[in-house]
Design a protein around this motif. Structure first.
Motif, PDB file in Angstrom:
ATOM      1  N   MET A 173     116.032  31.539  33.197  1.00 60.45           N
ATOM      2  CA  MET A 173     115.651  31.455  34.622  1.00 60.45           C
ATOM      3  C   MET A 173     115.588  32.827  35.278  1.00 60.45           C
ATOM      4  O   MET A 173     114.815  33.043  36.212  1.00 60.45           O
ATOM      5  N   LEU A 176     111.940  34.400  34.656  1.00 57.44           N
ATOM      6  CA  LEU A 176     110.701  33.771  35.096  1.00 57.44           C
ATOM      7  C   LEU A 176     110.184  34.526  36.316  1.00 57.44           C
ATOM      8  O   LEU A 176     110.946  34.855  37.225  1.00 57.44           O
ATOM      9  N   ASN A 181     107.619  28.486  39.497  1.00 56.91           N
ATOM     10  CA  ASN A 181     108.607  27.501  39.945  1.00 56.91           C
ATOM     11  C   ASN A 181     109.203  26.849  38.699  1.00 56.91           C
ATOM     12  O   ASN A 181     108.520  26.120  37.984  1.00 56.91           O
ATOM     13  N   SER A 182     110.488  27.128  38.424  1.00 56.33           N
ATOM     14  CA  SER A 182     111.106  26.661  37.187  1.00 56.33           C
ATOM     15  C   SER A 182     111.220  25.143  37.119  1.00 56.33           C
ATOM     16  O   SER A 182     111.491  24.592  36.049  1.00 56.33           O
ATOM     17  N   HIS A 183     111.040  24.461  38.258  1.00 59.02           N
ATOM     18  CA  HIS A 183     111.119  22.999  38.281  1.00 59.02           C
ATOM     19  C   HIS A 183     109.746  22.354  38.273  1.00 59.02           C
ATOM     20  O   HIS A 183     109.649  21.123  38.340  1.00 59.02           O
ATOM     21  N   VAL A 188     105.901  26.211  34.440  1.00 59.46           N
ATOM     22  CA  VAL A 188     106.701  26.531  33.254  1.00 59.46           C
ATOM     23  C   VAL A 188     105.822  26.649  32.021  1.00 59.46           C
ATOM     24  O   VAL A 188     105.952  27.584  31.219  1.00 59.46           O
ATOM     25  N   ARG A 210     119.743  28.466  28.565  1.00 60.82           N
ATOM     26  CA  ARG A 210     119.809  27.862  29.901  1.00 60.82           C
ATOM     27  C   ARG A 210     121.222  27.361  30.178  1.00 60.82           C
ATOM     28  O   ARG A 210     121.956  26.984  29.257  1.00 60.82           O
ATOM     29  N   GLY A 226     116.050  23.343  35.152  1.00 64.50           N
ATOM     30  CA  GLY A 226     114.614  23.539  35.251  1.00 64.50           C
ATOM     31  C   GLY A 226     113.815  22.346  34.783  1.00 64.50           C
ATOM     32  O   GLY A 226     114.337  21.264  34.515  1.00 64.50           O
ATOM     33  N   SER A 227     112.506  22.561  34.665  1.00 65.23           N
ATOM     34  CA  SER A 227     111.568  21.499  34.311  1.00 65.23           C
ATOM     35  C   SER A 227     111.767  21.012  32.881  1.00 65.23           C
ATOM     36  O   SER A 227     112.189  21.764  31.998  1.00 65.23           O
ATOM     37  N   ILE A 230     110.317  22.950  29.829  1.00 69.08           N
ATOM     38  CA  ILE A 230     110.971  24.027  29.073  1.00 69.08           C
ATOM     39  C   ILE A 230     111.354  23.525  27.684  1.00 69.08           C
ATOM     40  O   ILE A 230     110.996  24.126  26.669  1.00 69.08           O
TER      41      ILE A 230
END
Length: 426
Positions: A173, A176, A181-183, A188, A210, A226-227, A230
């Motif tokens: 994270m 990035l 937007n990591s979510h 991603v 993570r 996150g999403s 990943i």
């Protein structure tokens, strides 16, 4: 629906584009790239550590803070730089370089000591600490952290400079880019797709570390921050969690395997290395019988459940001590029932109580006795050099196992959540 025998022929592509131009009066602005699979060279997965780390692939490591994930990856980096055997006894790789991107630990007071404690060849390890850029408005140079996906070319240059077989990004994270937007799954994938391509082209394995999110849930794939994209981009994923029966031990269990069968779970302890002023990893001898699902279920265990297990273990220790340190299993079960403790509770309590089950003889029953060697029922002595699941040779026939963490057919470890054998049993 009808089908025709019309195999793809790349030699006809110019005719297709000419037909398009004749029909529309303009040249096509884009072209479709087709690859005939019969022209593709068949390749095998190139393993650094068979079943666990693959060259040219993305890997995700999830876990709560404080479990020693960074210390464990430093141990793996040391093995890569020196060619030492892997934790499960498999032969090491040809010594190669390692690239580190670490946003949370200092190079001098933390990262170097960890690597030295693990026995790394420091000449083969480089840390990518920053990118120097020109600020046009200020008219001066400034340093910033590397960012994905914008600086993948610079990471690649570092890989090629040291001949790196592994890149560690810890934590993901922190690296990035600001516009990612990591979510958001689309963001991603846009960041990780070129990283995966770089890995494939250079042959370097990528470890993305993570921290777990705070949510619960019943699927280990969703525990990492996150999403879901990943873990979706990774070919192998692992979760690090405390051993439900030993708070000083950490279990490494596979959460996802797209390129192999699920490898066996491993375990380690963090031990002090006074001469280096840090901790180092000490790996458990052989695989352990926990799956990622087992670890997730244990994390949701209530305080009452833990108290019940402690009570059962305490009763079992006292009962065996009163009976000279051993008793046959049937007698233990009957005594436990009179004390209000179920058979299943006693089976689960054996490990915590330091008790092992052994066959008294071909015609004799199972005996429960204190484990003088200090081993646990989840351990598998002599299995240190066993290859990953799916690659195991056929096992010799052995006596059936009464131990709930051992396979009734082959005597090997089972996944505790499902009871399924980790080995090659049909």
């Amino acid at each position: 629906m009808t089908t025709t025998d019309n195999p793809y022929n790349p030699d006809t592509e110019p005719d297709l584009y000419a037909s398009y131009a004749a029909a529309t009066g303009e040249q096509p602005k884009s072209r479709v790239k087709l690859v005939r699979l019969s022209d593709v060279k068949r390749e095998r997965i190139d393993w650094l550590w068979e079943g666990y780390i693959a060259r040219g692939k993305l890997h995700v490591i999830d876990g709560d803070p404080g479990l020693g994930k960074s210390t464990a990856t430093a141990d793996l980096a040391a093995r890569i730089t020196t060619g030492k055997p892997w934790p499960d006894g498999q032969p090491g790789c040809i010594p190669a370089g390692v690239v580190l991107l670490s946003a949370e630990d200092g190079l001098g007071d933390t990262i170097r000591p960890r690597l030295e404690a693990a026995g790394a060849d420091l000449d083969r390890v480089v840390a990518l600490t920053g990118i120097t850029s020109w600020d046009e408005e200020a008219g001066e140079l400034y340093e910033r952290m590397p960012a994905l996906p914008g600086d993948i070319g610079r990471i690649r240059a570092a890989v090629e400079q040291v001949g790196a077989a592994l890149v560690i990004i810890d934590p993901l994270m922190a690296y990035l880019g600001g516009d990612v937007n990591s979510h958001r799954d689309q963001d991603v994938r846009r960041a990780l797709a070129p990283l995966a391509k770089m890995a494939e082209e250079t042959g370097a394995a990528i470890d993305l570390i993570r921290h777990n999110n705070k949510g619960g849930g019943n699927n280990a794939l969703y525990r990492g921050g996150g999403s879901i994209g990943i873990i979706g981009a990774a070919r192998l994923g692992f979760t690090f969690a405390r051993d439900p029966e030993d708070e000083h031990r950490v279990i490494v269990a596979c959460t996802k395997a797209n390129i192999t069968s699920i490898p066996q779970s491993l375990a380690y302890r963090l031990v002090d290395s006074p001469e280096h002023g840090c901790a180092r990893v000490e790996w458990h001898d052989g695989p352990v019988g926990y799956s990622a699902a087992d670890l997730l279920a244990a994390s949701h265990e209530s305080a009452d459940d833990r108290d019940d297990r402690n009570d059962a273990a305490a009763w079992l220790r006292a009962y065996l001590m009163d009976n000279g340190g051993e008793a046959d299993a049937l007698t233990v079960y009957k005594a436990g029932e009179k004390a209000g403790i179920s058979r299943d509770s006693l089976k689960r309590a054996k490990k915590r109580a330091g008790v092992k089950a052994e066959k008294g003889g071909f015609d004799a029953g199972w005996m429960w006795r204190f484990d003088d060697e200090g081993s646990t029922e989840g351990s598998t002595k002599g299995a240190k050099s066993a290859p990953p699941q799916g690659l195991l040779p056929s096992l010799p026939s052995v006596l059936p196992s009464e131990d709930p963490t051992r396979c009734d057919r082959c005597g090997g470890p089972v996944w505790l959540g499902s009871g399924k054998c980790q080995g090659a049993c049909p």
